[in-house]
Design a protein around this motif. Structure first.
Motif, PDB file in Angstrom:
ATOM      1  N   LEU A 133       0.833  -1.204   0.000  1.00  0.00           N
ATOM      2  CA  LEU A 133       0.000   0.000   0.000  1.00  0.00           C
ATOM      3  C   LEU A 133       0.867   1.253   0.000  1.00  0.00           C
ATOM      4  N   TYR A 134       2.020   1.165   0.658  1.00  0.00           N
ATOM      5  CA  TYR A 134       2.952   2.296   0.616  1.00  0.00           C
ATOM      6  C   TYR A 134       3.899   2.193  -0.575  1.00  0.00           C
ATOM      7  N   ALA A 135       4.448   0.986  -0.806  1.00  0.00           N
ATOM      8  CA  ALA A 135       5.488   0.830  -1.821  1.00  0.00           C
ATOM      9  C   ALA A 135       5.011   1.306  -3.189  1.00  0.00           C
ATOM     10  N   GLN A 136       3.767   0.959  -3.551  1.00  0.00           N
ATOM     11  CA  GLN A 136       3.262   1.338  -4.867  1.00  0.00           C
ATOM     12  C   GLN A 136       2.838   2.811  -4.934  1.00  0.00           C
ATOM     13  N   ASN A 137       2.833   3.465  -3.794  1.00  0.00           N
ATOM     14  CA  ASN A 137       2.415   4.866  -3.757  1.00  0.00           C
ATOM     15  C   ASN A 137       3.476   5.779  -3.142  1.00  0.00           C
ATOM     16  N   ALA A 138       4.706   5.272  -3.075  1.00  0.00           N
ATOM     17  CA  ALA A 138       5.777   6.050  -2.453  1.00  0.00           C
ATOM     18  C   ALA A 138       5.970   7.388  -3.168  1.00  0.00           C
ATOM     19  N   ARG A 139       5.810   7.360  -4.490  1.00  0.00           N
ATOM     20  CA  ARG A 139       5.984   8.609  -5.237  1.00  0.00           C
ATOM     21  C   ARG A 139       4.935   9.637  -4.832  1.00  0.00           C
ATOM     22  N   ALA A 140       3.725   9.163  -4.559  1.00  0.00           N
ATOM     23  CA  ALA A 140       2.662  10.088  -4.167  1.00  0.00           C
ATOM     24  C   ALA A 140       3.037  10.833  -2.888  1.00  0.00           C
ATOM     25  N   PHE A 141       3.621  10.127  -1.946  1.00  0.00           N
ATOM     26  CA  PHE A 141       4.012  10.765  -0.691  1.00  0.00           C
ATOM     27  C   PHE A 141       5.202  11.704  -0.900  1.00  0.00           C
ATOM     28  N   ARG A 142       6.148  11.303  -1.763  1.00  0.00           N
ATOM     29  CA  ARG A 142       7.268  12.194  -2.071  1.00  0.00           C
ATOM     30  C   ARG A 142       6.769  13.485  -2.720  1.00  0.00           C
ATOM     31  N   ASP A 143       5.820  13.316  -3.638  1.00  0.00           N
ATOM     32  CA  ASP A 143       5.274  14.502  -4.316  1.00  0.00           C
ATOM     33  C   ASP A 143       4.556  15.423  -3.338  1.00  0.00           C
ATOM     34  N   LEU A 144       3.857  14.839  -2.372  1.00  0.00           N
ATOM     35  CA  LEU A 144       3.167  15.664  -1.381  1.00  0.00           C
ATOM     36  C   LEU A 144       4.170  16.493  -0.592  1.00  0.00           C
ATOM     37  N   TYR A 145       5.244  15.874  -0.128  1.00  0.00           N
ATOM     38  CA  TYR A 145       6.255  16.626   0.626  1.00  0.00           C
ATOM     39  C   TYR A 145       6.933  17.674  -0.257  1.00  0.00           C
ATOM     40  N   ALA A 146       7.119  17.348  -1.521  1.00  0.00           N
ATOM     41  CA  ALA A 146       7.719  18.329  -2.423  1.00  0.00           C
ATOM     42  C   ALA A 146       6.816  19.556  -2.547  1.00  0.00           C
ATOM     43  N   GLU A 147       5.519  19.323  -2.637  1.00  0.00           N
ATOM     44  CA  GLU A 147       4.598  20.454  -2.774  1.00  0.00           C
ATOM     45  C   GLU A 147       4.467  21.219  -1.460  1.00  0.00           C
ATOM     46  N   LEU A 148       4.569  20.537  -0.343  1.00  0.00           N
ATOM     47  CA  LEU A 148       4.576  21.245   0.940  1.00  0.00           C
ATOM     48  C   LEU A 148       5.790  22.157   1.039  1.00  0.00           C
ATOM     49  N   ARG A 149       6.935  21.670   0.524  1.00  0.00           N
ATOM     50  CA  ARG A 149       8.126  22.518   0.529  1.00  0.00           C
ATOM     51  C   ARG A 149       7.935  23.730  -0.379  1.00  0.00           C
ATOM     52  N   LEU A 150       7.382  23.496  -1.553  1.00  0.00           N
ATOM     53  CA  LEU A 150       7.138  24.610  -2.464  1.00  0.00           C
ATOM     54  C   LEU A 150       6.203  25.631  -1.828  1.00  0.00           C
ATOM     55  N   TYR A 151       5.173  25.138  -1.189  1.00  0.00           N
ATOM     56  CA  TYR A 151       4.220  26.049  -0.546  1.00  0.00           C
ATOM     57  C   TYR A 151       4.908  26.867   0.544  1.00  0.00           C
ATOM     58  N   TYR A 152       5.691  26.183   1.363  1.00  0.00           N
ATOM     59  CA  TYR A 152       6.402  26.889   2.437  1.00  0.00           C
ATOM     60  C   TYR A 152       7.336  27.946   1.870  1.00  0.00           C
ATOM     61  N   ARG A 153       7.970  27.625   0.745  1.00  0.00           N
ATOM     62  CA  ARG A 153       8.969  28.533   0.200  1.00  0.00           C
ATOM     63  C   ARG A 153       8.375  29.606  -0.693  1.00  0.00           C
ATOM     64  N   GLY A 154       7.042  29.730  -0.704  1.00  0.00           N
ATOM     65  CA  GLY A 154       6.423  30.864  -1.373  1.00  0.00           C
ATOM     66  C   GLY A 154       5.741  30.563  -2.680  1.00  0.00           C
ATOM     67  N   ALA A 155       5.590  29.287  -3.057  1.00  0.00           N
ATOM     68  CA  ALA A 155       4.931  28.973  -4.320  1.00  0.00           C
ATOM     69  C   ALA A 155       3.467  29.383  -4.272  1.00  0.00           C
ATOM     70  N   ASN A 156       2.932  29.726  -5.431  1.00  0.00           N
ATOM     71  CA  ASN A 156       1.549  30.166  -5.533  1.00  0.00           C
ATOM     72  C   ASN A 156       0.621  28.951  -5.580  1.00  0.00           C
ATOM     73  N   LEU A 157       0.699  28.126  -4.559  1.00  0.00           N
ATOM     74  CA  LEU A 157      -0.170  26.967  -4.401  1.00  0.00           C
ATOM     75  C   LEU A 157      -1.284  27.301  -3.425  1.00  0.00           C
ATOM     76  N   HIS A 158      -2.439  26.683  -3.646  1.00  0.00           N
ATOM     77  CA  HIS A 158      -3.496  26.743  -2.641  1.00  0.00           C
ATOM     78  C   HIS A 158      -3.402  25.451  -1.848  1.00  0.00           C
ATOM     79  N   LEU A 159      -2.996  25.536  -0.608  1.00  0.00           N
ATOM     80  CA  LEU A 159      -2.667  24.340   0.160  1.00  0.00           C
ATOM     81  C   LEU A 159      -3.871  23.426   0.339  1.00  0.00           C
ATOM     82  N   GLU A 160      -5.043  23.975   0.580  1.00  0.00           N
ATOM     83  CA  GLU A 160      -6.226  23.127   0.760  1.00  0.00           C
ATOM     84  C   GLU A 160      -6.517  22.334  -0.509  1.00  0.00           C
TER      85      GLU A 160
END
Length: 557
Positions: A133-160
């Motif tokens: 359940l995690y192994a096949q979706n590891a990329r999804a979790f990596r992408d989430l953390y990447a977007e959290l970093r972008l959001y923190y660093r000022g990206a024009n993302l809507h976090l919700e």
């Protein structure tokens, strides 16, 4: 005979007094020697300096009495005095920038390490706890953390929206994994997505993470952003050149005493302050908005603490993710029944049921890490320093007079008042441009404010409004401040084609514009998604007000 002798003596005394008052060359040749030493020490040719005083009708800045300065000397010293003041201003600005940079790097680094540690904990615990359940979706979790970093660093993302999209895609993929024997076409998955809010397949974790993460991340990034904006304002204001009237006044303040043969006379305190208050009148107008910004930054740190505070939330993202997947496993049968009830019976694969994901026994034991006290110490230091620099702009004239202008310790008959040794009688002007209308030392046109400094005042206002919005938990839109006339953070002041549209929920690839990006974030770095590859901020290469485009946001299904 005695009467005649007494008269001759009085005549001699009177002649001596007249010679002294006129600046007789014979009486002051020594003073020109001192000027030669000072002038030579500045790197100028001693051939310019007269051996004895000369008539001063040629002087354009200094009083036109007998003088030790030629026209060329006066010009050289005027240029030197301007350069020295500009250097002193840059030095003061660099010191302040260094203070802000130190705080920015320390606190920004701590917040990034919290997020990196959370991702590292997930990568260590999830493979054993959730298997495929995690192994096949590891990329999804990596992408989430990447977007959290972008959001923190000022990206024009809507976090919700970012979190909602993550949960929707994760549900689709996990539901497929839990039911490999079923054929689940796009329309069936769309039906599943529409029912997700009512079904709550992940329990309360998504809602809790959304509520807490929005407030925590916006508080953290707005504080760090405030430090960056403050530093950028200081940098830009330091580049504002001195006007010609200021240059003349500074020459008269610093070097005219040397030209008049009284190099030991230091500037009177009131005289020095009036000159620099006139020269730095526009800079003093930064004071009100500068204080507002620093006060707002101190206030937002209240949002760093407690269960919903930035420190706890940013470092605990993996805990909500673990809780969510556990809830899905626990409610698997109930969820499946409700999905079939709402969306119908899906077809079974003609190839027969595939290997079903084995349910792991036991609960994932992840402990919330208690605060180390590091952030508390960093914030305490930052708040103390922010309070110390609150009056930077209005205290600058006094600071420069004391530290750079060799100002006299007292206003008495021995200090230089711009014309001679003697007391300085005019009153000291107030701070800011409007108060210089009657400045006796610098001619200031109060109807023509410096536009660079006015622009920086606007940047301070905009950032302050964003900090106040962040204090209320609002998802502040960090668009280009130069186009934000409202300062409300609503985005209404900047066209979409300039600032970049909000990230769409469509599944096509798109670019995420970085507006008011935090230091050190480049397009290349935006592509790095793992915790290990997230760099620490570099030295203040901010260009804070220019949109930078990060790499394309990953999409997965």
């Amino acid at each position: 005979m005695e009467l005649r002798a007494r008269g001759w003596w009085l005549l001699c005394v009177a002649a001596a007094l007249v010679a002294c008052a006129r600046g007789d060359p014979a009486s002051k040749s020594r003073s020109c020697s001192e000027v030669r030493q000072i002038y030579g020490a500045k790197g100028f040719s001693l051939s310019d300096v007269p051996q004895a005083e000369i008539s001063g009708e040629h002087l354009r800045i200094c009083p036109q009495g007998y003088t030790c300065c030629t026209s060329e000397m006066e010009e050289n010293l005027a240029n030197r005095s301007r350069t020295e003041l500009e250097t002193a201003l840059r030095d003061s600005s660099r010191t302040l920038q260094a203070t802000l940079a130190t705080q920015l790097h320390s606190i920004d680094g701590h917040f990034q390490s919290l997020l990196n540690d959370s991702e590292r904990s997930l990568q260590e615990a999830f493979p054993d706890a959730f298997g495929e359940l995690y192994a096949q979706n590891a990329r999804a979790f990596r992408d989430l953390y990447a977007e959290l970093r972008l959001y923190y660093r000022g990206a024009n993302l809507h976090l919700e929206e970012t979190l909602a999209e993550f949960w929707a895609r994760l549900l689709e993929r996990l539901f497929r994994q839990l039911h490999p024997q079923l054929l689940l076409p796009e329309d069936y998955l769309d039906c599943l997505g529409k029912q997700a809010e009512a079904l709550r397949p992940f329990g309360e974790a998504p809602r809790e993470l959304r509520l807490r993460a929005t407030r925590a991340f916006v508080a953290a990034r707005s504080f760090v952003q405030g430090l960056g904006v403050a530093s950028e304002v200081v940098r830009k204001v330091a580049q504002v050149p001195l006007g010609p009237e200021c240059s003349r006044a500074v020459m008269k303040l610093v070097y005219c005493a040397h030209c008049l043969g009284v190099p030991g006379a230091r500037p009177c305190p009131g005289y020095c302050r009036n000159v620099l208050k006139g020269c730095l009148a526009n800079q003093a107008d930064l004071d009100a908005e500068w204080r507002n910004l620093l006060d707002s930054m101190v206030l937002i740190t209240d949002k760093f603490w407690g269960p919903s505070g930035a420190e706890n939330v940013i470092g605990s993202v993996h805990l909500w993710l673990a809780e969510a997947i556990s809830a899905l496993q626990d409610n698997r049968d109930t969820l499946t029944a409700k999905v079939i009830q709402g969306c119908g019976n899906p077809r079974v694969s003609p190839q027969g049921p595939g290997p079903e994901e084995k349910r792991r026994g036991g609960k994932l034991a992840l402990q919330e890490k208690p605060p180390t006290g590091t952030l508390e110490k960093l914030v305490s230091e930052a708040k103390a320093q922010l309070r110390d620099i609150q009056d930077f702009w209005i205290s600058l004239p006094g600071t420069l007079c004391s530290e750079k202008m060799a100002m006299s310790s007292a206003s008495d008959d021995r200090c230089w008042n711009g014309m001679a040794k003697g007391r300085y009688l005019p009153e000291v002007m107030g701070d800011g441009l409007a108060n210089q209308i009657n400045n006796p030392e610098v001619e200031v046109d109060i109807t023509k404010p410096d536009m660079t400094i006015r622009q920086q005042i606007m940047q301070l206002k905009i950032m302050t409004n964003r900090l106040r919005g962040a204090y209320g938990g609002n998802d502040v839109d960090f668009q280009d401040a130069s186009d934000d006339s409202s300062g409300s953070g609503s985005g209404g002041g900047c066209p979409d084609d300039i600032c970049g549209r909000r990230v769409s929920k469509t599944r096509s690839s798109s670019h995420t514009p970085l507006t008011h990006a935090l230091p050190g974030l480049s397009e290349q770095e935006g592509q790095k998604t793992s915790a290990a590859s997230c760099p620490q901020p570099q030295a203040l290469l901010l260009l804070l007000l220019v949109p930078v485009f990060a790499a394309a946001r990953p999409r997965w299904r």
